[in-house]
Motif scaffolding. Structure first.
Motif, mmCIF file in Angstrom:
data_model
loop_
_atom_site.group_PDB
_atom_site.id
_atom_site.type_symbol
_atom_site.label_atom_id
_atom_site.label_comp_id
_atom_site.label_asym_id
_atom_site.label_seq_id
_atom_site.Cartn_x
_atom_site.Cartn_y
_atom_site.Cartn_z
ATOM 1 N N MET A 1 17.037 66.618 71.775
ATOM 2 C CA MET A 1 16.523 65.393 71.157
ATOM 3 C C MET A 1 15.178 64.987 71.742
ATOM 4 O O MET A 1 14.855 65.288 72.896
ATOM 5 C CB MET A 1 17.519 64.246 71.287
ATOM 6 N N ALA A 2 14.415 64.296 70.911
ATOM 7 C CA ALA A 2 13.076 63.848 71.283
ATOM 8 C C ALA A 2 13.118 62.398 71.743
ATOM 9 O O ALA A 2 13.759 61.563 71.111
ATOM 10 C CB ALA A 2 12.135 63.978 70.086
ATOM 11 N N PRO A 3 12.420 62.073 72.835
ATOM 12 C CA PRO A 3 12.385 60.692 73.316
ATOM 13 C C PRO A 3 11.288 59.864 72.652
ATOM 14 O O PRO A 3 10.264 60.391 72.211
ATOM 15 C CB PRO A 3 12.074 60.867 74.808
ATOM 16 N N MET A 4 11.517 58.563 72.566
ATOM 17 C CA MET A 4 10.511 57.592 72.131
ATOM 18 C C MET A 4 9.970 57.868 70.734
ATOM 19 O O MET A 4 8.793 57.659 70.452
ATOM 20 C CB MET A 4 9.362 57.519 73.134
ATOM 21 N N VAL A 5 10.840 58.317 69.839
ATOM 22 C CA VAL A 5 10.422 58.517 68.447
ATOM 23 C C VAL A 5 10.229 57.151 67.788
ATOM 24 O O VAL A 5 11.088 56.284 67.883
ATOM 25 C CB VAL A 5 11.471 59.346 67.682
ATOM 26 N N SER A 6 9.100 56.974 67.113
ATOM 27 C CA SER A 6 8.834 55.680 66.473
ATOM 28 C C SER A 6 8.521 55.796 64.993
ATOM 29 O O SER A 6 8.424 54.786 64.304
ATOM 30 C CB SER A 6 7.682 54.956 67.187
ATOM 31 N N THR A 7 8.360 57.036 64.484
ATOM 32 C CA THR A 7 8.039 57.211 63.067
ATOM 33 C C THR A 7 8.892 58.319 62.461
ATOM 34 O O THR A 7 9.397 59.206 63.171
ATOM 35 C CB THR A 7 6.557 57.587 62.867
ATOM 36 N N VAL A 8 9.013 58.279 61.148
ATOM 37 C CA VAL A 8 9.721 59.327 60.423
ATOM 38 C C VAL A 8 9.009 60.665 60.608
ATOM 39 O O VAL A 8 9.645 61.720 60.770
ATOM 40 C CB VAL A 8 9.825 58.966 58.927
ATOM 41 N N GLU A 9 7.687 60.639 60.617
ATOM 42 C CA GLU A 9 6.907 61.874 60.762
ATOM 43 C C GLU A 9 7.176 62.552 62.114
ATOM 44 O O GLU A 9 7.282 63.786 62.178
ATOM 45 C CB GLU A 9 5.414 61.572 60.617
ATOM 46 N N GLU A 10 7.287 61.779 63.183
ATOM 47 C CA GLU A 10 7.592 62.363 64.496
ATOM 48 C C GLU A 10 8.962 63.035 64.479
ATOM 49 O O GLU A 10 9.138 64.131 65.020
ATOM 50 C CB GLU A 10 7.553 61.281 65.573
ATOM 51 N N ALA A 11 9.936 62.370 63.876
ATOM 52 C CA ALA A 11 11.285 62.940 63.792
ATOM 53 C C ALA A 11 11.275 64.252 63.019
ATOM 54 O O ALA A 11 11.894 65.246 63.432
ATOM 55 C CB ALA A 11 12.224 61.938 63.131
ATOM 56 N N GLU A 12 10.555 64.258 61.926
ATOM 57 C CA GLU A 12 10.498 65.442 61.078
ATOM 58 C C GLU A 12 9.793 66.592 61.795
ATOM 59 O O GLU A 12 10.260 67.739 61.782
ATOM 60 C CB GLU A 12 9.763 65.092 59.780
ATOM 61 N N GLN A 13 8.691 66.285 62.457
ATOM 62 C CA GLN A 13 7.918 67.326 63.141
ATOM 63 C C GLN A 13 8.720 67.935 64.284
ATOM 64 O O GLN A 13 8.747 69.161 64.467
ATOM 65 C CB GLN A 13 6.596 66.752 63.658
ATOM 66 N N PHE A 14 9.392 67.080 65.071
ATOM 67 C CA PHE A 14 10.187 67.600 66.195
ATOM 68 C C PHE A 14 11.344 68.459 65.700
ATOM 69 O O PHE A 14 11.612 69.532 66.243
ATOM 70 C CB PHE A 14 10.723 66.447 67.045
ATOM 71 N N THR A 15 12.044 67.981 64.675
ATOM 72 C CA THR A 15 13.183 68.733 64.148
ATOM 73 C C THR A 15 12.754 70.106 63.660
ATOM 74 O O THR A 15 13.404 71.122 63.934
ATOM 75 C CB THR A 15 13.858 67.940 63.011
ATOM 76 N N GLU A 16 11.638 70.181 62.948
ATOM 77 C CA GLU A 16 11.143 71.464 62.445
ATOM 78 C C GLU A 16 10.801 72.408 63.600
ATOM 79 O O GLU A 16 11.108 73.612 63.551
ATOM 80 C CB GLU A 16 9.918 71.230 61.563
ATOM 81 N N LEU A 17 10.178 71.882 64.651
ATOM 82 C CA LEU A 17 9.825 72.715 65.799
ATOM 83 C C LEU A 17 11.081 73.238 66.495
ATOM 84 O O LEU A 17 11.151 74.416 66.871
ATOM 85 C CB LEU A 17 8.980 71.918 66.793
ATOM 86 N N ALA A 18 12.069 72.363 66.692
ATOM 87 C CA ALA A 18 13.287 72.765 67.391
ATOM 88 C C ALA A 18 14.021 73.856 66.618
ATOM 89 O O ALA A 18 14.461 74.866 67.194
ATOM 90 C CB ALA A 18 14.197 71.563 67.604
ATOM 91 N N LEU A 19 14.164 73.664 65.329
ATOM 92 C CA LEU A 19 14.855 74.660 64.509
ATOM 93 C C LEU A 19 14.083 75.978 64.484
ATOM 94 O O LEU A 19 14.680 77.060 64.525
ATOM 95 C CB LEU A 19 15.050 74.122 63.091
ATOM 96 N N ALA A 20 12.755 75.898 64.432
ATOM 97 C CA ALA A 20 11.932 77.108 64.409
ATOM 98 C C ALA A 20 12.069 77.911 65.700
ATOM 99 O O ALA A 20 11.851 79.128 65.703
ATOM 100 C CB ALA A 20 10.470 76.737 64.180
ATOM 101 N N HIS A 21 12.438 77.238 66.798
ATOM 102 C CA HIS A 21 12.588 77.923 68.085
ATOM 103 C C HIS A 21 14.033 78.369 68.323
ATOM 104 O O HIS A 21 14.381 78.782 69.444
ATOM 105 C CB HIS A 21 12.110 77.029 69.226
ATOM 106 N N GLY A 22 14.880 78.266 67.301
ATOM 107 C CA GLY A 22 16.227 78.812 67.405
ATOM 108 C C GLY A 22 17.290 77.842 67.856
ATOM 109 O O GLY A 22 18.432 78.249 68.124
ATOM 110 N N LEU A 23 16.967 76.556 67.969
ATOM 111 C CA LEU A 23 17.956 75.542 68.337
ATOM 112 C C LEU A 23 18.550 74.964 67.059
ATOM 113 O O LEU A 23 17.824 74.450 66.206
ATOM 114 C CB LEU A 23 17.300 74.460 69.195
ATOM 115 N N LYS A 24 19.854 75.013 66.931
ATOM 116 C CA LYS A 24 20.467 74.694 65.637
ATOM 117 C C LYS A 24 20.688 73.204 65.405
ATOM 118 O O LYS A 24 20.886 72.786 64.267
ATOM 119 C CB LYS A 24 21.792 75.430 65.497
#
Length: 558
Positions: A388-411
């Motif tokens: 999980m990402a800390p201090m998320v304040s926008t929908v865009e941050e949530a989306e960007q982090f989720t895409e990066l995590a999944l792209a690196h093999g974290l389900k």
């Protein structure tokens, strides 16, 4: 004796945990006398060497204490080591010895000037001034050949009373001797409070008037009600003994999965700051990890650790939880945890600056290395890793982090809800990510505009406040709507009564310091899902934290 400013011998502060204790006062010895400005008979280079050797010795001692204590204590002490070794402080000390000053005065004055600068900045950095003063006193004591300032030993169990307690002392308190802790200063999320909570020490911090308590005076420390009672009656002492025995029975009860009285499962997870705390958490019944803080790998270095270094540490933790959920928070730097390779130490208000996911997205290579290491560690173990990402304040941050995590093999990727914007946007955020975990410490700070490390506004730093509870309700409702899990990993989860309210607000899992697991498990077992929802509604219908507590107690006793 009735302390000044008290009512019938009662002092009010901020209770840490739910414990209660009774015993005689032992006061923390005052720090050694400050050095005076005087010229040295030694060469400036010799005085500079004396100062550097003393700083190095104190830093090594603090690091050793941290390694022995482990967990959050290690994080705090490693941060203190970084302060001691700050290059700008070394330059200031060298400049003063170059002017002919003795090392003792050079260290004292340079550290004092730096501490005053931190106080002037306020907020997180202002609170770190006390940590810097502690380092200064330890260095001066080393230069004088004296023992470092520390906890007294009156030869019997005692209640420790201090203006504040240095992290190095709090981390290694002997719990066979220290019955409880009372401080005049400090807020609920000061380092003293954080370390006391993690160790299960009964404490009341920020207790105004505690400086008048006398050596040997009989007192009761009631963390559950945030009171310190001086010269208690026989009846009060008997009630304390009854509660101590009741808590002991709860603590020794068989470990079972977290659940309400009607069988509704509420998994109880552990907050951990390093792999060393995993074994203890498992023994105390943690059903997994709800918050694994990864800062311990980064705080003692001027560079980001390599992927291999990180993967090794993560693997060590994950091996303790085969088949269980482990929620890992990626690096939360900034504010009180500045890092030279990631954050800007010149921000005037770092709590509102480039911290958490903002800092990581600004230097994405640090984040990507961490995600790579976590994926490698998960592949090498049987744990179920959630990131999980800390201090998320926008929908865009949530989306960007989720895409990066999944792209690196974290389900499984999710976000921490720590600012009002992410609570209010929880529904669209949860449509784009896997889960939400509410950090109630920061959520309370930002909702109430009250710095979580300042004792002067401690009364506002209360997760029971209906404004905070309404934000949590928004997240719970969004989780139900999106069929996504919602947890709480802030200190609110460790409050047994508030834990019931959180479940009533739609929270699925609770994560806390392992020492709190038994009491939260017991309290949940006494109430049904319907009564938890009724308690939550009662709290939401009030206008203050105190009223919310009272309303919940009344609702749960009907």
């Amino acid at each position: 004796m009735t302390p000044a400013g008290s009512s019938a011998g009662m002092l009010i502060g901020t209770g840490i945990g739910q414990g209660v204790a009774h015993g005689p006062v032992a006061r923390m010895a005052p720090p050694p006398a400050a050095p005076v400005a005087e010229k040295s008979t030694l060469a400036p280079e010799k005085e500079r060497e004396r100062a550097a050797e003393a700083v190095s010795a104190v830093a090594a001692d603090l690091a050793a204490r941290g390694e022995k204590a482990g967990g959050e204590a290690q994080e705090v002490l490693e941060a203190q080591v970084m302060m001691a070794q700050d290059p700008s402080l070394a330059e200031a000390v060298e400049a003063k010895t170059a002017e002919g000053s003795r090392a003792e005065w050079a260290v004292h004055s340079a550290f004092e000037e730096f501490a005053e600068m931190l106080k002037g900045l306020g907020g997180y950095l202002g609170e770190r001034a006390a940590d810097l003063n502690d380092v200064s006193q330890r260095v001066v004591a080393h230069l004088r050949g004296l023992p470092a300032p520390g906890v007294p030993d009156p030869g019997r169990p005692f209640v420790l009373v201090a203006r504040d307690l240095a992290p190095a002392d709090t981390a290694l308190l002997d719990l066979d001797k220290v019955l409880a802790l009372v401080t005049v200063e400090g807020g609920p999320t000061s380092h003293t409070a954080i370390l006391a909570r993690g160790a299960g020490i009964t404490a009341v911090v920020g207790a105004r008037g505690a400086e008048t308590l006398a050596e040997g005076q009989d007192i009761i420390v009631d963390a559950a009600s945030s009171h310190v009672i001086a010269d208690p009656t026989a009846e009060q002492r008997a009630e304390v003994q009854r509660r101590i025995e009741q808590r002991a029975a709860v603590q020794s009860a068989p470990v079972t999965p977290g659940a309400l009285a009607d069988g509704t499962a509420v998994p109880l997870l552990a907050n951990l700051g390093s792999p060393e705390g995993a074994e203890n958490a498992v023994q105390l019944g943690a059903e997994g990890v709800g918050l694994f803080r990864t800062e311990f790998l980064f705080l003692s270095s001027d560079r980001a650790p390599s992927v291999d270094e990180q993967a090794k540490a993560y693997t060590q933790l994950l091996e303790a939880f085969p088949g269980k959920k482990v929620v890992v928070r990626v690096l939360d730097a900034g504010a009180d945890k500045p890092l030279p390779f990631l954050t800007n130490d010149e921000e005037e208000n770092p709590a509102l600056g480039l911290r958490g996911i903002r800092a990581l997205l600004a230097k994405q290579e640090v984040l990507e290395d961490q995600l790579t290491a976590l994926a490698q560690a998960e592949a090498a173990t049987e744990a179920d890793v959630w990131v999980m990402a800390p201090m998320v304040s926008t929908v865009e941050e949530a989306e960007q982090f989720t895409e990066l995590a999944l792209a690196h093999g974290l389900k499984t990727a999710g976000v921490m809800v720590e600012v009002p914007s992410s609570a209010l946007l929880a529904e669209p955020i949860l449509q784009r990510t896997g889960f939400a975990s509410i950090g109630t410490n920061d959520l309370t700070q930002y909702a109430m505009a009250a710095d979580r490390l300042l004792g002067s506004v401690a009364s506002l730093q209360d997760p029971w406040h209906p404004a905070v509870l309404r934000l949590i309700r928004e997240v719970g409702a969004a989780g139900r709507s999106a069929s996504k899990p919602v947890g709480v990993c802030g200190e609110a989860a460790a409050d047994p009564l508030l834990a019931v309210v959180l479940v009533g607000l739609g929270v699925n899992t609770l994560s806390m310091a392992p020492a709190a697991l038994a009491e939260v498990r017991y309290e949940l077992s006494q109430h049904t899902a319907d009564s938890a929802r009724a308690a939550a509604e009662a709290a939401l219908g009030t206008t203050s934290a105190a009223a919310a507590r009272a309303a919940v107690r009344e609702a749960l006793t009907q």
